[in-house]
Every structure is written in C-alpha cells, then in structure tokens.
Write an enzyme that holds these catalytic residues in place. Structure first.
Site, PDB file in Angstrom:
ATOM      1  N   LYS A  11       0.819  -1.218   0.000  1.00 20.63           N
ATOM      2  CA  LYS A  11       0.000   0.000   0.000  1.00 20.63           C
ATOM      3  C   LYS A  11       0.861   1.279   0.000  1.00 20.63           C
ATOM      4  O   LYS A  11       2.066   1.230   0.273  1.00 20.63           O
ATOM      5  CB  LYS A  11      -0.935  -0.036   1.218  1.00 20.63           C
ATOM      6  CG  LYS A  11      -1.972  -1.170   1.147  1.00 20.63           C
ATOM      7  CD  LYS A  11      -2.954  -1.097   2.319  1.00 20.63           C
ATOM      8  CE  LYS A  11      -4.007  -2.187   2.233  1.00 20.63           C
ATOM      9  NZ  LYS A  11      -5.009  -2.089   3.340  1.00 20.63           N
ATOM     10  N   TYR A  51     -12.438  -2.258  -3.637  1.00 17.08           N
ATOM     11  CA  TYR A  51     -12.968  -2.318  -2.268  1.00 17.08           C
ATOM     12  C   TYR A  51     -14.499  -2.204  -2.233  1.00 17.08           C
ATOM     13  O   TYR A  51     -15.063  -1.808  -1.200  1.00 17.08           O
ATOM     14  CB  TYR A  51     -12.336  -1.217  -1.410  1.00 17.08           C
ATOM     15  CG  TYR A  51     -10.951  -1.581  -0.883  1.00 17.08           C
ATOM     16  CD1 TYR A  51     -10.762  -2.706  -0.068  1.00 17.08           C
ATOM     17  CD2 TYR A  51      -9.838  -0.809  -1.173  1.00 17.08           C
ATOM     18  CE1 TYR A  51      -9.515  -3.040   0.426  1.00 17.08           C
ATOM     19  CE2 TYR A  51      -8.576  -1.134  -0.676  1.00 17.08           C
ATOM     20  CZ  TYR A  51      -8.425  -2.257   0.125  1.00 17.08           C
ATOM     21  OH  TYR A  51      -7.185  -2.597   0.628  1.00 17.08           O
ATOM     22  N   THR A  93      -5.554  -6.822  10.776  1.00 17.28           N
ATOM     23  CA  THR A  93      -5.859  -5.550  10.111  1.00 17.28           C
ATOM     24  C   THR A  93      -5.346  -4.356  10.921  1.00 17.28           C
ATOM     25  O   THR A  93      -4.727  -3.441  10.380  1.00 17.28           O
ATOM     26  CB  THR A  93      -7.381  -5.418   9.924  1.00 17.28           C
ATOM     27  OG1 THR A  93      -7.874  -6.599   9.291  1.00 17.28           O
ATOM     28  CG2 THR A  93      -7.737  -4.193   9.088  1.00 17.28           C
ATOM     29  N   ARG A 104       2.440  -6.214   9.363  1.00 15.97           N
ATOM     30  CA  ARG A 104       1.689  -5.092   9.915  1.00 15.97           C
ATOM     31  C   ARG A 104       2.211  -4.692  11.297  1.00 15.97           C
ATOM     32  O   ARG A 104       2.260  -3.502  11.624  1.00 15.97           O
ATOM     33  CB  ARG A 104       0.193  -5.419   9.925  1.00 15.97           C
ATOM     34  CG  ARG A 104      -0.421  -5.272   8.524  1.00 15.97           C
ATOM     35  CD  ARG A 104      -1.780  -5.891   8.427  1.00 15.97           C
ATOM     36  NE  ARG A 104      -2.515  -5.462   7.229  1.00 15.97           N
ATOM     37  CZ  ARG A 104      -3.674  -5.992   6.848  1.00 15.97           C
ATOM     38  NH1 ARG A 104      -4.226  -6.955   7.550  1.00 15.97           N
ATOM     39  NH2 ARG A 104      -4.278  -5.557   5.761  1.00 15.97           N
ATOM     40  N   ASN A 114      -2.055   0.317   6.678  1.00 15.82           N
ATOM     41  CA  ASN A 114      -1.521  -0.910   7.272  1.00 15.82           C
ATOM     42  C   ASN A 114      -0.658  -1.707   6.301  1.00 15.82           C
ATOM     43  O   ASN A 114      -0.544  -2.928   6.412  1.00 15.82           O
ATOM     44  CB  ASN A 114      -2.640  -1.743   7.895  1.00 15.82           C
ATOM     45  CG  ASN A 114      -3.697  -2.128   6.888  1.00 15.82           C
ATOM     46  OD1 ASN A 114      -3.568  -1.844   5.701  1.00 15.82           O
ATOM     47  ND2 ASN A 114      -4.748  -2.789   7.346  1.00 15.82           N
ATOM     48  N   HIS A 117      -2.232  -5.388   1.549  1.00 16.57           N
ATOM     49  CA  HIS A 117      -3.509  -6.085   1.364  1.00 16.57           C
ATOM     50  C   HIS A 117      -3.200  -7.527   1.006  1.00 16.57           C
ATOM     51  O   HIS A 117      -2.227  -7.794   0.302  1.00 16.57           O
ATOM     52  CB  HIS A 117      -4.325  -5.459   0.219  1.00 16.57           C
ATOM     53  CG  HIS A 117      -5.468  -6.344  -0.217  1.00 16.57           C
ATOM     54  ND1 HIS A 117      -6.683  -6.321   0.415  1.00 16.57           N
ATOM     55  CD2 HIS A 117      -5.542  -7.321  -1.167  1.00 16.57           C
ATOM     56  CE1 HIS A 117      -7.477  -7.232  -0.141  1.00 16.57           C
ATOM     57  NE2 HIS A 117      -6.810  -7.848  -1.105  1.00 16.57           N
ATOM     58  N   GLU A 128      -9.635 -11.297  -7.325  1.00 10.98           N
ATOM     59  CA  GLU A 128      -8.749 -10.138  -7.155  1.00 10.98           C
ATOM     60  C   GLU A 128      -7.535 -10.217  -8.090  1.00 10.98           C
ATOM     61  O   GLU A 128      -7.087  -9.195  -8.613  1.00 10.98           O
ATOM     62  CB  GLU A 128      -8.298 -10.034  -5.690  1.00 10.98           C
ATOM     63  CG  GLU A 128      -9.452  -9.657  -4.766  1.00 10.98           C
ATOM     64  CD  GLU A 128      -9.050  -9.565  -3.304  1.00 10.98           C
ATOM     65  OE1 GLU A 128      -7.862  -9.778  -2.971  1.00 10.98           O
ATOM     66  OE2 GLU A 128      -9.937  -9.264  -2.478  1.00 10.98           O
TER      67      GLU A 128
HETATM   68  N1  UDP Z   1      -9.797  -0.247   7.121  1.00 14.28           N
HETATM   69  C1  UDP Z   1      -9.907   1.011   7.694  1.00 14.28           C
HETATM   70  N2  UDP Z   1     -10.624   1.147   8.862  1.00 14.28           N
HETATM   71  C2  UDP Z   1     -11.233   0.088   9.461  1.00 14.28           C
HETATM   72  C3  UDP Z   1     -11.128  -1.182   8.872  1.00 14.28           C
HETATM   73  C4  UDP Z   1     -10.410  -1.316   7.696  1.00 14.28           C
HETATM   74  O1  UDP Z   1      -9.380   1.991   7.168  1.00 14.28           O
HETATM   75  O2  UDP Z   1     -11.862   0.275  10.516  1.00 14.28           O
HETATM   76  C5  UDP Z   1      -9.045  -0.397   5.859  1.00 14.28           C
HETATM   77  C6  UDP Z   1      -7.692  -1.064   6.068  1.00 14.28           C
HETATM   78  O3  UDP Z   1      -6.742  -0.480   5.168  1.00 14.28           O
HETATM   79  C7  UDP Z   1      -7.980  -2.510   5.696  1.00 14.28           C
HETATM   80  C8  UDP Z   1      -8.976  -2.321   4.550  1.00 14.28           C
HETATM   81  O4  UDP Z   1      -9.778  -1.224   4.960  1.00 14.28           O
HETATM   82  O5  UDP Z   1      -6.814  -3.211   5.328  1.00 14.28           O
HETATM   83  C9  UDP Z   1      -9.862  -3.506   4.260  1.00 14.28           C
HETATM   84  O6  UDP Z   1     -10.477  -3.919   5.463  1.00 14.28           O
HETATM   85  P1  UDP Z   1     -10.638  -5.465   5.829  1.00 14.28           P
HETATM   86  O7  UDP Z   1     -11.542  -5.557   6.991  1.00 14.28           O
HETATM   87  O8  UDP Z   1     -10.987  -6.232   4.592  1.00 14.28           O
HETATM   88  O9  UDP Z   1      -9.158  -5.873   6.345  1.00 14.28           O
HETATM   89  P2  UDP Z   1      -7.955  -6.719   5.705  1.00 14.28           P
HETATM   90  O10 UDP Z   1      -8.554  -7.881   4.945  1.00 14.28           O
HETATM   91  O11 UDP Z   1      -7.177  -5.773   4.815  1.00 14.28           O
HETATM   92  O12 UDP Z   1      -7.142  -7.162   6.884  1.00 14.28           O
END
Ligand code: UDP
Length: 140
Positions: A11, A51, A93, A104, A114, A117, A128
């Site tokens: 990212k 997304y 996450t 992370r 973070n 992805h 994807e």
């Molecule tokens: N994200 C965010 N705030 C939140 C949760 C998620 O900004 O409260 C962002 C973060 O960059 C995350 C992405 O949205 O990686 C996608 O969220 P997901 O729950 O799918 O998490 P991931 O699969 O990336 O761990």
C-alpha cells in the site's frame, strides 16, 4: 496442500517509506514466489471497484483516498496454502492487534495505513488476481 495464488498489494504508506524490498523479502523468506508484480497509481474508480465490498462502511471514502494517494505494488504470490500463509505473514488488520514479527506489526502506521492487502479466501483471491492481471502477465 494445494499450490494457490493470492493477490497482494503493497500500500501507499509502505511504498512511500521505500519498504517494497523489505516486504517482498518477508514473502520470499516464507516460501511464497512473486509470480507477477507491477507498481501502479490506482485510479479512484479502480480503488472503489477493488474495495466495493466495503462501499457502505464509514471508512470507505478515506480508504479510497488513501489507496490512491501514492503508488501501490500489486502482485501475485504463489505457493502452498498461499492465501492463508500470506494472511499469517501480514498480521491482523489493526497493527495494534498484529502478532509480533508480522508485516503489519513491524511496518503499519495505523488501521488504515496498514502497509499490505492480501486476499482473505481462495475465491476472492481468484477474483482479485483477475482484477489486476491478465493470465499472460503471471509467470509461475
Ligand atoms: N480499514 C480502515 N478502517 C477500518 C477497517 C479497515 O481503514 O476500521 C481499511 C484497512 O486499510 C484494511 C482495509 O480497509 O486493510 C480492508 O479492510 P478489511 O476488513 O478487509 O481488512 P484486511 O482484509 O485488509 O485485513
């Protein structure tokens, strides 16, 4: 265990801090092969489409702004159990909850910025990977 392919994105927070090589080393050290990779600037439409599942979430506009704020490195990782293995290497996450030694935990700036992805299921991985790569761009 089957050989799988999963989509990874390094990212903008990580490309900005010149962490691409350090993050790629985590994947390779864990036995995942980078079988496709390109550095791109996502358009707003590409980030929104990628997304789309989070469209109704409060963080969606900020997330799209973040993901288009600088270059990303989109890549296909291949290996045994690649989808779950990559999720393990990435960590939770929210970096505050990420296990020590994960990408992370070591690199993420916040729950949004973070660093990486990774697809969360084999079905999502297939979709994807196809979102970003033609079959001819993936060289296993
Ligand atoms: N994200 C965010 N705030 C939140 C949760 C998620 O900004 O409260 C962002 C973060 O960059 C995350 C992405 O949205 O990686 C996608 O969220 P997901 O729950 O799918 O998490 P991931 O699969 O990336 O761990």
């Amino acid at each position: 265990m089957a050989t799988e392919r999963t989509l990874s994105i390094i990212k903008p927070d990580a490309t900005r801090r010149n962490l691409t090589g350090k993050i790629n080393a985590r994947f390779e050290d864990a036995g995942l092969r980078i079988v496709a990779q390109k550095r791109v600037l996502l358009t707003q439409a590409e980030a929104e489409g990628f997304y789309a599942v989070h469209r109704e979430r409060s963080f969606f506009p900020e997330l799209v702004a973040f993901m288009t704020s600088g270059p990303v490195v989109v890549q296909v990782l291949e290996g045994e159990n690649a989808v779950l293995k990559n999720r393990d290497i990435m960590g939770a996450t929210n970096p505050a909850n990420a296990a020590p030694g994960t990408i992370r935990a070591d690199f993420a700036e916040s729950i949004e910025a973070n660093s990486v992805h990774g697809s969360d299921s084999l079905e999502n991985a297939t979709n994807e990977v196809a979102y970003f790569f033609a079959q001819t761009e993936i060289v296993g």
